[in-house]
Design an enzyme around this catalytic site. Structure first.
Site, PDB file in Angstrom:
ATOM      1  N   TRP A 160     -53.201  32.228 -31.991  1.00 32.18           N
ATOM      2  CA  TRP A 160     -54.062  32.534 -30.840  1.00 32.18           C
ATOM      3  C   TRP A 160     -53.762  33.935 -30.333  1.00 32.18           C
ATOM      4  O   TRP A 160     -52.922  34.115 -29.452  1.00 32.18           O
ATOM      5  CB  TRP A 160     -53.845  31.516 -29.731  1.00 32.18           C
ATOM      6  CG  TRP A 160     -54.259  30.135 -30.121  1.00 32.18           C
ATOM      7  CD1 TRP A 160     -55.509  29.615 -30.017  1.00 32.18           C
ATOM      8  CD2 TRP A 160     -53.446  29.100 -30.690  1.00 32.18           C
ATOM      9  NE1 TRP A 160     -55.527  28.318 -30.481  1.00 32.18           N
ATOM     10  CE2 TRP A 160     -54.289  27.974 -30.901  1.00 32.18           C
ATOM     11  CE3 TRP A 160     -52.096  28.996 -31.052  1.00 32.18           C
ATOM     12  CZ2 TRP A 160     -53.813  26.786 -31.447  1.00 32.18           C
ATOM     13  CZ3 TRP A 160     -51.642  27.827 -31.586  1.00 32.18           C
ATOM     14  CH2 TRP A 160     -52.488  26.733 -31.781  1.00 32.18           C
ATOM     15  N   HIS A 184     -58.530  28.888 -25.840  1.00 32.68           N
ATOM     16  CA  HIS A 184     -59.216  27.668 -26.273  1.00 32.68           C
ATOM     17  C   HIS A 184     -59.484  26.833 -25.027  1.00 32.68           C
ATOM     18  O   HIS A 184     -59.027  27.194 -23.938  1.00 32.68           O
ATOM     19  CB  HIS A 184     -58.384  26.887 -27.306  1.00 32.68           C
ATOM     20  CG  HIS A 184     -56.928  26.743 -26.968  1.00 32.68           C
ATOM     21  ND1 HIS A 184     -55.985  26.258 -27.819  1.00 32.68           N
ATOM     22  CD2 HIS A 184     -56.243  27.038 -25.834  1.00 32.68           C
ATOM     23  CE1 HIS A 184     -54.794  26.248 -27.243  1.00 32.68           C
ATOM     24  NE2 HIS A 184     -54.925  26.718 -26.040  1.00 32.68           N
ATOM     25  N   GLN A 224     -66.161  26.791 -26.802  1.00 33.43           N
ATOM     26  CA  GLN A 224     -65.495  25.702 -27.492  1.00 33.43           C
ATOM     27  C   GLN A 224     -65.819  24.418 -26.746  1.00 33.43           C
ATOM     28  O   GLN A 224     -66.090  24.463 -25.541  1.00 33.43           O
ATOM     29  CB  GLN A 224     -63.980  25.939 -27.472  1.00 33.43           C
ATOM     30  CG  GLN A 224     -63.318  25.564 -28.782  1.00 33.43           C
ATOM     31  CD  GLN A 224     -61.835  25.868 -28.769  1.00 33.43           C
ATOM     32  OE1 GLN A 224     -61.149  25.557 -27.815  1.00 33.43           O
ATOM     33  NE2 GLN A 224     -61.355  26.460 -29.850  1.00 33.43           N
ATOM     34  N   ALA A 321     -57.187  14.185 -29.676  1.00 30.14           N
ATOM     35  CA  ALA A 321     -57.871  15.356 -29.127  1.00 30.14           C
ATOM     36  C   ALA A 321     -58.625  16.024 -30.263  1.00 30.14           C
ATOM     37  O   ALA A 321     -58.270  15.863 -31.435  1.00 30.14           O
ATOM     38  CB  ALA A 321     -56.867  16.323 -28.516  1.00 30.14           C
TER      39      ALA A 321
END
Ligand SMILES: [Zn+2]
Lengths: 353, 820
Positions: A160, A184, A224, A321
């Site tokens: 990231w 995110h 997202q 998730a």
């Protein structure tokens, strides 16, 4: 003295009326009226004939009356026919519509393609009992990384590339927490679980940012959609089934899905999910780069460290998730070649969706 | 990480094609992103020389009969001196792609006569195969090479290109990948031999190791090899390193690199005679301490960096790069070999701090297990003895202050596997799968662990020993993933999540926002989404109020155009308008709903959701019957009215002022029911602002709404009466009024005053006129008034009376007169 027989009169009358009708211009109301007055009017020839019937014997009178009425009906019908013919002829002569000309339309607005896909995704999950929630785009490092088992200075963070917020020393909290643009939508996992106990079932759409040079397939800003389920007895089989159900709703009821091992620090086991290519039904094409499969999202069972970090009992609760990119889905679905179209706001692009 | 298949096959005898190996690895989480072949020969196969006889017309040439396997035997002419019966050779038939031995050019082999004898093929040299410039003789293959098979199966290299996630440093060694493949194809991998001849004295008598910074160095193993002969490595070793893109250095250094690429454990060899006092000290550097590293650069260190030192000076940057002062050279005779375990984060920080990315750091930063250090050391000693000779010391020095800090055993129950994966795999399958990956599951008493005990006897449980090469496996869930990825995710059932659905919580803000979005789209306005970052200079163009809170600034912006987070949506809207006005022929009517970011000086900034719309250009796309008027203020106002109507919010428009918008052409939008709360603004963009955005044709109308304020207005309206009123069943009487008024009197005032009459159902303006027939400074307003009562049909007398009373009020309060 003999009255002329009414039937003879009627025959003559009929001939005269029809021949007059032949040359009548039915579009001229005056001429039509004149014809009507002459033959069918109050003092017209038909009425005269009918009046003359009074002198006849009853038997003859009934016969002649019926004949006269039938003639009246007949003449009126012929007048109507003639009228319709004339109208049609007129219409043909006059200005007819060119129905091939474009219609007059209301100005139309459209939702941005990202909004459309986000709505589709969210409503598919809403129907399965997921509630939509949102979180801040400028976020603490703690929610974006620490609580998600992505420690500072760990190579796992390399995935990231982060845009940080300028934060003068005076504004650092005592724990040294830094502020960033969320990379995110996953920070909402911690935020949601901190404020509620299981069962958790949320879907989180939103903008995210990465420190990334842009090109046709990379964008520093993107959307997202994240999902999170935590409760007693939630298993990987539930993850599979739920995401499969989602794929069917978004990509078609006959889609197949495939799971592959992948690594995300906040899930264990971690996977990515592919669907069989909707461009070629798995036979291989340009969309799927000839693999027959298209990677759609990352997912996994929530890592016990993530549950423990928000104080959940990891022996009791499990969860899963997942996360996906609406722009990527739109690009695949519509064959959009350049992700930079999404935020350039060119009407030539936006007006197509 | 690059993995040459020939090397990998040394540990696991897998016969599958490279593509299949790649597919299985990828599905199991070890992603193969590419397959490279060093040579791909077309039409060249392995041949077997059956017989050799002299050429009838030339002394130097011979006739060779080659067995081509299923293709049968064939006789060709060969000029190589080394061709001999029984050899396996590289054979090219007619049509094969070869390199011409004389010109060096690629060509297709043609049949031809050589000194009068037909030669429908060729036995090839290295040069003709394109492997080197060697054209002295033919290539002689391994005697076991399969006759008739493509040459690429026995010669040349296939290399898998791996993109590894940071949790799998074990696969940064060829052996690690071989173990994966072994487990996935059910073959198991052979571990390399670790034993060697310990012909020297006790290692402890030769050298000493002291760890001063135990927190940064959990383990340090070392030993000494005396009497090595430093020189070039044998070809096979050099070839292997080159296949990975590494440059061979000398046999000792190459051996350490080889073991690193094999096992994933970085090692370092010191010239032992250059280590003062024969004493290795692992300590933090002194602040400002200097060390010239092997790459010849002098580095200035900080006290957060770990060095390997002797009593006099630093001789290496621990786990990153060795020092030039103790480097292995041709003069080196005695070697001190280090294989240690260093702290991952510290190692990474040091390497990053110095801008020094090394293969060692790539591995250490991911956190290796201490157990690997000793394995690496023993493997490397054996390798050095093999390629550089010498006498190895007896035993190894092993300082291990971090012993016991790692997870070596994990308690796993069948019940946990079921709870995580949702599938009950038989105990034997669990055990076998774990074993295939090198784990050692030992049946444990259920009582030994809490969860197992709760399940009673139904659930098998194990104490699982984690192999020394897997730092990523620390909890039962990690083992569940191992099971799933080897057994296969398709072996897990699919069940849609069931159980408790959480309590529903209202999401007023979100619902409101989506309603606004829908209302604007229905009003014919296109949604846009723009970048949320901008630059201060670009933002200045919309002339935001000076009271606007400060900017959220990006510390590492991607470009100067994206240096701060936006405080307004207006700038993007106008920029977008300007861009589209150049390329789009129809009306440009667009809106955005998004966040603005306001810094109030502490904590996270405020993220306020706003709506901005911008409208301009021709009202309709060029239409054959279209009237060509331009969008203006009233289109923007209409959009705002549409939103208010969709939200059932009563709005009031009053003259307003705004720094972006043109004076006198702005309305503030307020909610009377929410106490006059301001919910937004609508107006036409100031010409100067238009110029700043390069917009040359006006008007450009704009509106802006604050979603939070709109929410409050909705709340305030909700508490009032239902929107439904029974509609009148008695006929309505419309009457038109032509009024003359001062120009400054707002039409809205007139309508409000008319509507105050209780017999008036509605009033609307249908014409506004100034000019001929109307005095300067006055205007004519045509109003349609609809009279209606709920309980009766109005008589014309009643309507007359109402109209009269309205005219009186208009005349006395607004100076209106009836136009004759
Ligand atoms: Zn396809």
């Amino acid at each position: 003295m003999t009255e002329p027989l009414p039937t003879t009169d009627l025959k003559q009358l009929s001939e005269d009326a029809l021949s007059a009708l032949q040359v009548l211009d039915t579009s001229d109301p005056g001429a039509v009226e004149k014809w009507r007055v002459e033959f069918l009017g109050r003092n017209g020839r038909l009425t005269t004939v009918l009046r003359g019937l009074g002198a006849l014997p009853a038997e003859q009178r009934r016969e002649a009356g019926a004949a006269a009425n039938s003639l009246k009906e007949q003449l009126e019908q012929r007048l109507e026919e003639k009228r319709t013919q004339t109208l049609a002829a007129q219409a043909a002569r006059a200005e007819s519509l060119d129905i091939s000309l474009p219609g007059r339309r209301m100005r139309r607005g459209r939702l941005h393609p990202s909004t459309q896909i986000i709505r589709e995704i969210c409503s598919a999950f809403n129907e399965m009992g997921f509630q939509t929630v949102e979180g801040p785009e400028v976020e603490w490092e703690r929610y974006n990384f620490d609580l998600l088992n992505i420690p500072r200075d760990h190579p796992a963070r390399d995935k990231w590339d982060t845009i940080w917020i300028e934060q003068p020393e005076s504004r650092r909290p005592p724990d040294g927490q830094r502020i960033l643009l969320r990379t995110h939508t996953s920070p909402m996992q911690g935020r949601v679980m901190e404020r509620q106990q299981p069962p958790v079932r949320v879907i989180v759409p939103g903008k995210c940012y990465r420190f990334e040079a842009t090109d046709a397939t990379h964008e520093w800003q993107f959307h997202q959609v994240e999902g999170l389920v935590v409760d007693e007895g939630v298993t990987f089989a539930d993850l599979k089934g739920t995401l499969y159900e989602f794929a069917r709703r978004i990509f078609g009821a006959n889609r197949r899905v495939r799971f592959r091992c992948d690594f995300f620090p906040f899930v264990e086991p971690g996977v990515d999910m592919s669907i069989d290519c909707f461009g070629c039904d798995g036979k291989g094409c340009r969309i799927c780069k000839n693999s027959g499969w298209i990677e759609i999202m990352g997912a996994g069972m929530v890592h016990p460290k993530v549950l423990a970090a928000v104080g959940y009992d990891t022996a009791r609760y499990t969860g899963f998730a997942f996360g996906m990119g609406p722009e990527r889905i739109a690009m695949l679905r519509y064959g959009i070649e350049d992700i930079r179209h999404f935020f350039s706001n060119d009407l030539r692009f936006l007006s197509q969706f | 990480m690059k993995v040459p298949l020939s090397w990998m096959k040394e540990y696991v005898p897998v016969e599958l094609p490279a593509e299949e190996i790649a597919r299985r690895l990828t599905m199991a989480g070890v992603e193969v992103t590419g397959i490279e072949r060093t040579h791909t020969w077309n039409g060249i196969i392995v041949g077997h020389v059956r017989s050799v006889r002299p050429h009838p017309n030339a002394d130097r040439l011979r006739l060779v009969t080659v067995d081509r396997g299923s293709a049968g035997e064939i006789e060709v002419v060969c000029g190589a001196p080394n061709v001999a019966e029984g050899q396996r050779i590289a054979f090219a038939g007619v049509g094969a792609d070869v390199i011409d031995g004389h010109t060096g050019k690629a060509s297709k082999l043609k049949a031809g006569k050589i000194r009068g004898v037909e030669s429908p093929g060729m036995v090839l040299s290295e040069k003709e195969l394109g492997m080197s410039g060697d054209h002295e003789g033919i290539v002689v293959l391994d005697p076991a090479a399969p006759v008739g098979r493509p040459l690429s199966e026995v010669l040349g290299e296939t290399v898998l290109d791996l993109e590894l996630s940071p949790n799998r440093p074990d696969c940064l060694g060829v052996l690690g990948v071989a173990r994966e493949v072994g487990a996935l194809v059910g073959l198991g991998a052979t571990e390399p031999a670790l034993g060697y001849r310990e012909s020297g004295p006790d290692a402890h008598s030769l050298a000493r190791v002291t760890i001063e910074a135990a927190d940064l160095c959990p383990r340090y193993t070392a030993t000494v090899i005396r009497g090595v002969k430093v020189g070039p490595s044998p070809n096979w070793l050099q070839d292997r390193l080159r296949a990975l893109g590494e440059r061979p250095v000398n046999n000792v250094v190459d051996a350490t690199n080889y073991v690193m690429f094999e096992l994933g454990q970085p090692l370092h060899a010191f010239d032992f005679d250059l280590v003062a006092g024969r004493h290795v000290i692992v300590r933090r550097a002194r602040s400002g301490e200097k060390l010239a590293t092997l790459d010849g650069v002098e580095r200035t260190l900080t006290d957060e960096m770990l060095v390997i030192a002797d009593p006099e000076r630093a001789i290496g940057l621990a786990g990153v790069m060795g020092g030039a002062n103790s480097e292995i050279t041709e003069r080196t005779v005695n070697v001190l070999l280090e294989s240690a375990n260093f702290h991952a984060v510290n190692n990474r920080k040091t390497a990053r701090g110095l801008g020094l990315a090394s293969e060692a750091t790539v591995r250490f930063e991911k956190g290796l297990r201490a157990g690997l250090a000793e394995v690496g050391l023993r493997r490397c000693v054996g390798m050095i003895l093999e390629v550089a000779g010498g006498d190895a010391a007896r035993g190894v020095i092993d300082e291990w202050p971090g012993r016991g800090n790692e997870v070596n055993e994990i308690f796993l129950t069948q019940q946990r596997v079921q709870a995580v994966l949702g599938v009950e795999w038989p105990a034997a399958q669990v055990v076998n799968t774990l074993r295939s990956l090198g784990f050692e599951p030992v049946p444990a008493l259920a009582a030994a662990g809490g969860q197992g005990a709760a399940m009673g006897d139904r659930s098998a449980s194990w104490s699982v020993r984690v192999p020394y090469w897997r730092p990523d496996i620390t909890i039962p869930e990690d083992l569940c993933e191992e099971l799933a990825r080897v057994i296969g995710y398709d072996q897990i059932p699919q069940t849609v999540v069931s159980g408790r659905v959480p309590r529903w919580e209202p999401q007023a803000g979100l619902n409101l926002r989506e309603k606004v979005r829908d209302a604007l789209v229905a009003a014919g306005i296109q949604e846009m989404i723009s970048y949320t970052a901008t630059s201060e200079r670009n933002e200045e163009r919309v002339r935001l109020s000076e009271k606007t809170p400060g900017h959220v600034k990006l510390a590492n912006p991607l470009s100067a155009d994206w240096a701060v987070m936006r405080r307004t949506l207006r700038e993007n809207a106008l920029r977008t308008f300007s861009d589209n006005a150049r390329t789009w022929r129809g009306p440009v009517a667009m809106f955005e709903i998004g966040k603005v970011f306001l810094d109030h000086g502490e904590g996270l900034p405020e993220e306020r959701e706003m709506v901005v719309g911008v409208l301009g250009g021709l009202r309709s796309e060029t239409h054959w019957a279209g009237e060509q008027t331009r969008l203006d203020f009233f289109d923007a106002k209409g959009a705002v009215e549409a939103v208010l109507e969709a939200l059932r919010v009563e709005g009031a428009f009053s003259p307003g002022a705004d720094s972006t918008l043109a004076a006198g052409r702005v309305a503030a939008v307020t909610s009377p029911r929410a106490g006059g709360l301001r919910v937004g603004i609508v107006g036409e963009v100031d010409p100067q602002v238009m110029t700043a955005f390069g917009i040359d044709a006006g008007p450009v109308a704009m509106f802006e709404l604050d979603l939070e304020a709109l929410g409050k207005a909705v709340d305030a309206s909700r508490s009032s009466a239902s929107p439904y009123k029974p509609f009148g069943r008695f006929p309505a009487s419309p009457r038109d009024l032509a009024l003359l008024l001062d120009d400054g009197v707002p039409a809205g005032e007139v309508l409000r005053m008319i509507e105050r009459n209780r017999l008036v159902a509605s009033a609307s303006v249908f014409d506004v006129y100034r000019g001929k027939g109307v005095a300067t400074g006055r205007k004519s307003l045509a109003v349609r008034v609809v009279y209606q009562a709920a309980d009766r049909t109005l008589t014309s007398e009643e309507v007359d009376a109402a109209e009269k009373s309205i005219l009186n009020a208009l005349s006395s309060q607004l100076g209106a007169e009836l136009r004759k």
